[in-house]
Design an enzyme around this catalytic site. Sequence first.
Site, PDB file in Angstrom:
ATOM      1  N   HIS A 140       0.854  -1.184   0.058  1.00  0.00           N
ATOM      2  CA  HIS A 140      -0.070   0.036   0.090  1.00  0.00           C
ATOM      3  C   HIS A 140       0.890   1.343  -0.056  1.00  0.00           C
ATOM      4  O   HIS A 140       1.395   1.426   1.079  1.00  0.00           O
ATOM      5  CB  HIS A 140      -1.173  -0.073   1.163  1.00  0.00           C
ATOM      6  CG  HIS A 140      -1.916  -1.041   1.019  1.00  0.00           C
ATOM      7  ND1 HIS A 140      -2.979  -1.303   0.487  1.00  0.00           N
ATOM      8  CD2 HIS A 140      -1.687  -2.490   2.004  1.00  0.00           C
ATOM      9  CE1 HIS A 140      -3.661  -2.435   0.685  1.00  0.00           C
ATOM     10  NE2 HIS A 140      -2.902  -3.125   1.642  1.00  0.00           N
ATOM     11  N   SER A 142       0.214   4.305  -2.735  1.00  0.00           N
ATOM     12  CA  SER A 142      -0.798   5.401  -2.994  1.00  0.00           C
ATOM     13  C   SER A 142      -2.115   5.346  -2.353  1.00  0.00           C
ATOM     14  O   SER A 142      -2.810   6.247  -2.276  1.00  0.00           O
ATOM     15  CB  SER A 142      -0.834   5.649  -4.502  1.00  0.00           C
ATOM     16  OG  SER A 142       0.257   5.966  -5.177  1.00  0.00           O
ATOM     17  N   TRP A 166      10.401   1.761   2.507  1.00  0.00           N
ATOM     18  CA  TRP A 166      10.800   3.072   1.974  1.00  0.00           C
ATOM     19  C   TRP A 166      10.854   4.322   3.034  1.00  0.00           C
ATOM     20  O   TRP A 166      10.231   5.271   2.666  1.00  0.00           O
ATOM     21  CB  TRP A 166      10.005   3.395   0.850  1.00  0.00           C
ATOM     22  CG  TRP A 166       9.789   2.377  -0.320  1.00  0.00           C
ATOM     23  CD1 TRP A 166       8.655   1.643  -1.035  1.00  0.00           C
ATOM     24  CD2 TRP A 166      10.949   2.006  -1.084  1.00  0.00           C
ATOM     25  NE1 TRP A 166       8.907   1.170  -1.746  1.00  0.00           N
ATOM     26  CE2 TRP A 166      10.457   1.136  -1.913  1.00  0.00           C
ATOM     27  CE3 TRP A 166      12.270   2.078  -1.272  1.00  0.00           C
ATOM     28  CZ2 TRP A 166      11.172   0.266  -2.884  1.00  0.00           C
ATOM     29  CZ3 TRP A 166      13.048   1.329  -1.910  1.00  0.00           C
ATOM     30  CH2 TRP A 166      12.484   0.556  -2.694  1.00  0.00           C
ATOM     31  N   ASN A 245       1.016  16.704   4.000  1.00  0.00           N
ATOM     32  CA  ASN A 245       0.793  18.204   3.443  1.00  0.00           C
ATOM     33  C   ASN A 245       1.850  18.946   4.004  1.00  0.00           C
ATOM     34  O   ASN A 245       2.514  19.929   3.047  1.00  0.00           O
ATOM     35  CB  ASN A 245      -0.509  18.673   3.868  1.00  0.00           C
ATOM     36  CG  ASN A 245      -1.580  17.894   3.178  1.00  0.00           C
ATOM     37  OD1 ASN A 245      -1.673  17.755   1.875  1.00  0.00           O
ATOM     38  ND2 ASN A 245      -3.054  17.903   3.863  1.00  0.00           N
ATOM     39  N   GLN A 284      21.460  29.494 -30.534  1.00  0.00           N
ATOM     40  CA  GLN A 284      20.144  29.621 -30.230  1.00  0.00           C
ATOM     41  C   GLN A 284      19.473  28.611 -29.214  1.00  0.00           C
ATOM     42  O   GLN A 284      18.746  28.794 -28.400  1.00  0.00           O
ATOM     43  CB  GLN A 284      19.158  29.512 -31.705  1.00  0.00           C
ATOM     44  CG  GLN A 284      19.509  30.910 -32.376  1.00  0.00           C
ATOM     45  CD  GLN A 284      18.528  30.946 -33.613  1.00  0.00           C
ATOM     46  OE1 GLN A 284      17.938  30.080 -33.848  1.00  0.00           O
ATOM     47  NE2 GLN A 284      18.414  32.321 -34.250  1.00  0.00           N
ATOM     48  N   GLU A 368       5.972  11.034  -1.102  1.00  0.00           N
ATOM     49  CA  GLU A 368       5.065  12.033  -0.898  1.00  0.00           C
ATOM     50  C   GLU A 368       3.874  12.140  -1.713  1.00  0.00           C
ATOM     51  O   GLU A 368       3.284  13.272  -2.008  1.00  0.00           O
ATOM     52  CB  GLU A 368       5.779  13.201  -0.380  1.00  0.00           C
ATOM     53  CG  GLU A 368       6.870  13.161   0.536  1.00  0.00           C
ATOM     54  CD  GLU A 368       6.866  12.708   1.777  1.00  0.00           C
ATOM     55  OE1 GLU A 368       5.788  12.556   2.323  1.00  0.00           O
ATOM     56  OE2 GLU A 368       7.856  12.522   2.627  1.00  0.00           O
ATOM     57  N   THR A 370       2.676  10.360  -5.602  1.00  0.00           N
ATOM     58  CA  THR A 370       3.420  10.313  -7.094  1.00  0.00           C
ATOM     59  C   THR A 370       2.629  11.461  -7.805  1.00  0.00           C
ATOM     60  O   THR A 370       1.782  12.165  -7.364  1.00  0.00           O
ATOM     61  CB  THR A 370       3.035   9.095  -7.360  1.00  0.00           C
ATOM     62  OG1 THR A 370       1.520   8.885  -7.797  1.00  0.00           O
ATOM     63  CG2 THR A 370       3.275   7.971  -6.624  1.00  0.00           C
TER      64      THR A 370
END
Length: 388
Positions: A140, A142, A166, A245, A284, A368, A370
């Site tokens: 789990h 997202s 992670w 957040n 350029q 944090e 995707t």
Amino acid sequence: MKQNLVDYYQLDELLSGEHLLVRDSIRNLASVAFGEGIDKWAQGHEGIPDLMPKLGGMGVLGSFIPQQYGGGGMDQISYGIMMQELEAVDSSIRSAASVQSSLVMFPIYEYGSERQKNDLLPSLAAAELIGAFGLTEPNHGSNPSGMETVLKKYKDGYLLTGAKMWITNASVCDIAVVWAKDEEGQIRGVILRKGMSGFAVEETMNKWSLRASKTGSLYFDEVYVREEDLLPHIKSMRGPLSCLNSARYGISWGVIGAAIDCYNVAVQYSLEREQFGKPIASFQLQQKKLAEMLTEITKAQLLSWRLGVLKNENRATPQQISMAKRNNVQMALQVARESRQVLGAMGIVGEYPIMRHMMNLESVITYEGTHDIHLLITGQDITGMSAF
């Protein structure tokens, strides 16, 4: 243009004297503490020596936490600026500061008991304790509401079972704020301490990204948790999401630092590198790259500054934060890629920071929330319909 100073729209005029002092101080301190060694540590997949004590000494841990709890008592723009200057050196440095501040200190301050605040926040601010944040699981990422880590009532406390992965600072943490689902299906935050029976950590190696960051997994085999180690003032997914957040906001500033570092290198190289008898800056296509990079950096600066104002006024919405995180990380990654093109083959060697930034940002665009999930959060806000 001064090195490390990109301010095309005179944004400095919108910053206070304190903000400018914070920026210049953290820029100098981070450069001295980490600048010379960061490529070696990243190339060697090594942790940064004394990272957390040095960050604590700089005052970047919990900068927005009130001074009575050991924090800096600063505003949200100051926090953002600090993250920008740390990530200008390396994303792993900003990640460590972000986790300690937004994902460990913030929930303890926001949802913890007075005893938890007094016992832990000053030590975390000084880096006498190192914290980790456990939300993402093997199955789990997202979808955090589907978490399988559970908290079951046992005698006068609870038993915690599950796994998180992670996790920044996992292998070096003294405490961990871990989120789990109780028997009523409510999301609870618990504070674990290193050495608790059944609490194990494992470092994640063989990464191509964030190689100087300590990343790992947390395992819980019926860890006994006392009632007093639960965060008492939150019983919903709002708890971990509010932490995210705060971290996402810091990321929106942080990645600007990485982009500016890449851009400055590209500008300097283009002025010095000659082909066909003249500097490549005169061609350029190179000017197009530089002009577009500067434009996107400037847009990101304005986005994060305005978000910081809203945060200071407690008016920033999660959806606004998602927009800034997604846009600015994508911008930084694109700037890194374009800068690498300007340098040609030299862009891949360690003498220049561009490839290191690029590979780090491949992680930042995923963690944090995707890139795609943040797009869908904005889409839901527009349409009123959830696509996930």
